[in-house]
Design a protein around this motif. Structure first.
Motif, PDB file in Angstrom:
ATOM      1  N   ASN A  88      43.800  70.626 124.605  1.00  0.00           N
ATOM      2  CA  ASN A  88      43.801  72.003 124.091  1.00  0.00           C
ATOM      3  C   ASN A  88      45.216  72.314 123.618  1.00  0.00           C
ATOM      4  O   ASN A  88      46.109  72.524 124.428  1.00  0.00           O
ATOM      5  CB  ASN A  88      43.378  72.978 125.204  1.00  0.00           C
ATOM      6  CG  ASN A  88      43.477  74.435 124.767  1.00  0.00           C
ATOM      7  OD1 ASN A  88      43.601  74.723 123.567  1.00  0.00           O
ATOM      8  ND2 ASN A  88      43.410  75.356 125.716  1.00  0.00           N
TER       9      ASN A  88
ATOM     10  N   LYS B 250      46.225  74.903 122.142  1.00  0.00           N
ATOM     11  CA  LYS B 250      46.509  76.345 122.141  1.00  0.00           C
ATOM     12  C   LYS B 250      47.176  76.721 120.800  1.00  0.00           C
ATOM     13  O   LYS B 250      46.863  76.116 119.789  1.00  0.00           O
ATOM     14  CB  LYS B 250      47.379  76.710 123.337  1.00  0.00           C
ATOM     15  CG  LYS B 250      46.847  76.124 124.640  1.00  0.00           C
ATOM     16  CD  LYS B 250      47.450  76.757 125.844  1.00  0.00           C
ATOM     17  CE  LYS B 250      47.036  75.984 127.072  1.00  0.00           C
ATOM     18  NZ  LYS B 250      47.101  76.744 128.287  1.00  0.00           N
TER      19      LYS B 250
ATOM     20  N   HIS C 179      37.689  80.314 127.681  1.00  0.00           N
ATOM     21  CA  HIS C 179      38.961  79.873 128.272  1.00  0.00           C
ATOM     22  C   HIS C 179      39.594  81.068 128.974  1.00  0.00           C
ATOM     23  O   HIS C 179      39.472  82.205 128.511  1.00  0.00           O
ATOM     24  CB  HIS C 179      39.880  79.328 127.174  1.00  0.00           C
ATOM     25  CG  HIS C 179      41.107  78.662 127.724  1.00  0.00           C
ATOM     26  ND1 HIS C 179      42.194  79.387 128.156  1.00  0.00           N
ATOM     27  CD2 HIS C 179      41.403  77.354 127.931  1.00  0.00           C
ATOM     28  CE1 HIS C 179      43.114  78.537 128.607  1.00  0.00           C
ATOM     29  NE2 HIS C 179      42.660  77.301 128.477  1.00  0.00           N
TER      30      HIS C 179
ATOM     31  N   GLU D 156      38.617  75.347 135.517  1.00  0.00           N
ATOM     32  CA  GLU D 156      40.049  75.532 135.302  1.00  0.00           C
ATOM     33  C   GLU D 156      40.556  76.663 136.197  1.00  0.00           C
ATOM     34  O   GLU D 156      40.482  77.841 135.802  1.00  0.00           O
ATOM     35  CB  GLU D 156      40.315  75.895 133.838  1.00  0.00           C
ATOM     36  CG  GLU D 156      39.935  74.816 132.858  1.00  0.00           C
ATOM     37  CD  GLU D 156      40.829  74.866 131.631  1.00  0.00           C
ATOM     38  OE1 GLU D 156      41.475  73.869 131.344  1.00  0.00           O
ATOM     39  OE2 GLU D 156      40.892  75.920 130.981  1.00  0.00           O
TER      40      GLU D 156
ATOM     41  N   ALA E 169      46.378  77.291 138.003  1.00  0.00           N
ATOM     42  CA  ALA E 169      46.882  75.946 137.712  1.00  0.00           C
ATOM     43  C   ALA E 169      47.143  75.739 136.219  1.00  0.00           C
ATOM     44  O   ALA E 169      47.674  74.709 135.824  1.00  0.00           O
ATOM     45  CB  ALA E 169      45.882  74.907 138.209  1.00  0.00           C
ATOM     46  N   ILE E 170      46.775  76.726 135.392  1.00  0.00           N
ATOM     47  CA  ILE E 170      46.890  76.530 133.948  1.00  0.00           C
ATOM     48  C   ILE E 170      48.306  76.848 133.483  1.00  0.00           C
ATOM     49  O   ILE E 170      48.782  77.970 133.636  1.00  0.00           O
ATOM     50  CB  ILE E 170      45.874  77.407 133.184  1.00  0.00           C
ATOM     51  CG1 ILE E 170      44.462  76.976 133.555  1.00  0.00           C
ATOM     52  CG2 ILE E 170      46.088  77.302 131.683  1.00  0.00           C
ATOM     53  CD1 ILE E 170      43.391  77.773 132.870  1.00  0.00           C
ATOM     54  N   GLY E 171      48.964  75.816 132.956  1.00  0.00           N
ATOM     55  CA  GLY E 171      50.298  75.995 132.390  1.00  0.00           C
ATOM     56  C   GLY E 171      51.358  76.306 133.429  1.00  0.00           C
ATOM     57  O   GLY E 171      52.476  76.695 133.085  1.00  0.00           O
TER      58      GLY E 171
ATOM     59  N   GLY F 219      40.530  71.159 134.518  1.00  0.00           N
ATOM     60  CA  GLY F 219      41.704  71.525 133.713  1.00  0.00           C
ATOM     61  C   GLY F 219      42.644  72.365 134.538  1.00  0.00           C
ATOM     62  O   GLY F 219      42.217  73.203 135.343  1.00  0.00           O
ATOM     63  N   GLY F 220      43.943  72.171 134.310  1.00  0.00           N
ATOM     64  CA  GLY F 220      44.975  72.927 135.034  1.00  0.00           C
ATOM     65  C   GLY F 220      46.099  71.987 135.400  1.00  0.00           C
ATOM     66  O   GLY F 220      46.053  71.318 136.429  1.00  0.00           O
ATOM     67  N   SER F 221      47.080  71.912 134.479  1.00  0.00           N
ATOM     68  CA  SER F 221      48.266  71.060 134.699  1.00  0.00           C
ATOM     69  C   SER F 221      47.894  69.603 134.981  1.00  0.00           C
ATOM     70  O   SER F 221      48.579  68.927 135.749  1.00  0.00           O
ATOM     71  CB  SER F 221      49.146  71.639 135.814  1.00  0.00           C
ATOM     72  OG  SER F 221      49.630  72.920 135.435  1.00  0.00           O
TER      73      SER F 221
ATOM     74  N   LEU G  78      40.320  68.749 130.766  1.00  0.00           N
ATOM     75  CA  LEU G  78      40.734  69.645 129.682  1.00  0.00           C
ATOM     76  C   LEU G  78      42.239  69.795 129.871  1.00  0.00           C
ATOM     77  O   LEU G  78      42.700  70.302 130.898  1.00  0.00           O
ATOM     78  CB  LEU G  78      40.001  70.985 129.783  1.00  0.00           C
ATOM     79  CG  LEU G  78      40.305  72.034 128.713  1.00  0.00           C
ATOM     80  CD1 LEU G  78      40.154  71.472 127.303  1.00  0.00           C
ATOM     81  CD2 LEU G  78      39.382  73.247 128.869  1.00  0.00           C
ATOM     82  N   VAL G  79      42.984  69.332 128.874  1.00  0.00           N
ATOM     83  CA  VAL G  79      44.417  69.104 129.048  1.00  0.00           C
ATOM     84  C   VAL G  79      45.200  69.966 128.068  1.00  0.00           C
ATOM     85  O   VAL G  79      45.025  69.835 126.860  1.00  0.00           O
ATOM     86  CB  VAL G  79      44.740  67.610 128.773  1.00  0.00           C
ATOM     87  CG1 VAL G  79      46.211  67.336 129.066  1.00  0.00           C
ATOM     88  CG2 VAL G  79      43.837  66.689 129.579  1.00  0.00           C
ATOM     89  N   GLY G  80      46.021  70.863 128.572  1.00  0.00           N
ATOM     90  CA  GLY G  80      46.826  71.720 127.701  1.00  0.00           C
ATOM     91  C   GLY G  80      48.134  71.049 127.352  1.00  0.00           C
ATOM     92  O   GLY G  80      48.206  70.184 126.470  1.00  0.00           O
ATOM     93  N   GLY G  81      49.187  71.422 128.055  1.00  0.00           N
ATOM     94  CA  GLY G  81      50.556  70.976 127.725  1.00  0.00           C
ATOM     95  C   GLY G  81      50.681  69.481 127.493  1.00  0.00           C
ATOM     96  O   GLY G  81      51.323  69.043 126.525  1.00  0.00           O
TER      97      GLY G  81
END
Ligand code: PEP
Length: 249
Positions: free
Chosen positions: A11, A13, A96, A167, A171-173, A209-211, A230-233
């Motif tokens: 993701n 973003k 989200h 998520e 834990a997100i970001g 998802g979450g870090s 589900l992977v952000g950063g």
């Protein structure tokens, strides 16, 4: 148990530029020729055409970060599910936590969006998760079950057609990941809820998802009810994203 292919979805973003997208995707594509999992990148809508042409012929699918709950018409700024279909978008994130938090999306709105996506042949990745206050108050199960219950009976569609992402908002970001045991415990709750609603619950991919990062992915993905991430950063750094993909065997 888990015989289905895992899914690793990045993701992005509101990050990216024509130049950065090209460099990132070229590096990821060069590293994933024998990926054992499904891969997707949820990109900002203006880049759909660019990303679609960059990933053509590769194992990477394009995802959207949101979809309108409306079908067509006077809804300035919205992007319909049919438009996603026009660009070959395969998945759409729905609900989200940043949409729920900053745009007031309710469980009802999330369900309507999931319905629109399915009707256009786009697989919704439906996000659920509790805030830190809710976890501290012992409400995790209640919250995620309520969020999942809102989407579990979609008109004319089976819940097995969707992907669910757990998520935890805390834990997100934040760099603070749920432990594999914490994540598995919630995934087991979600799986049981899905099993009560559908005989095809085993087919549904439940992402965490979450870090998620290169260092913790293997342990998380080894849990029996975690079917992907589900992977952000970490999806914005090719070496990290590639290590997560490699962990998804
Ligand atoms: C996300 O945005 O869905 C996410 C999980 O972000 P991060 O990996 O950066 O915590």
């Amino acid at each position: 148990m888990n015989s289905k292919k895992k899914l690793i979805a990045g993701n992005w973003k509101m990050n990216g530029s024509l130049a950065a997208n090209e460099a990132l995707l070229k590096a990821v594509i060069a590293g994933v020729d024998d990926a054992a999992c499904d891969i997707a990148v949820a990109v900002p809508a203006p880049y759909f055409a660019q990303v679609q042409s960059l990933v053509a012929g590769s194992a990477i699918a394009v995802a959207a970060q949101d979809v309108s709950l409306h079908q067509v018409g006077a809804f300035t700024g919205e992007i319909s599910a049919a438009m996603l279909g026009d660009f070959g978008v395969r998945y759409a994130l729905v609900g989200h936590s940043e949409r729920r938090q900053y745009h007031g999306e309710t469980d009802v709105v999330v369900a309507e969006k999931a319905q629109r996506a399915l009707a256009a042949g786009v697989t919704p990745i439906i996000c659920v998760g509790e805030t830190l206050a809710e976890r501290d108050a012992g409400q995790t199960e209640v919250v995620v079950k309520r969020q999942l219950a809102a989407v579990i009976h979609l008109n004319g569609h089976c819940i097995s057609e969707v992907v669910v992402a757990y998520e935890p908002v805390w834990a997100i970001g934040t760099g603070r990941t749920a432990s594999p045991e914490q994540a598995q415990a919630v995934h087991a709750v979600l799986r049981a809820q899905l099993a009560a609603a559908s005989e095809h619950a085993d087919r549904i991919r439940l992402l965490y998802g979450g870090s998620m990062n290169a260092g913790n992915a293997a342990q998380l993905l080894a849990q029996p009810d975690i079917d992907g991430g589900l992977v952000g950063g970490a999806s914005l750094k090719a070496p990290d994203f590639l290590q997560i993909i490699a962990a998804a065997r």
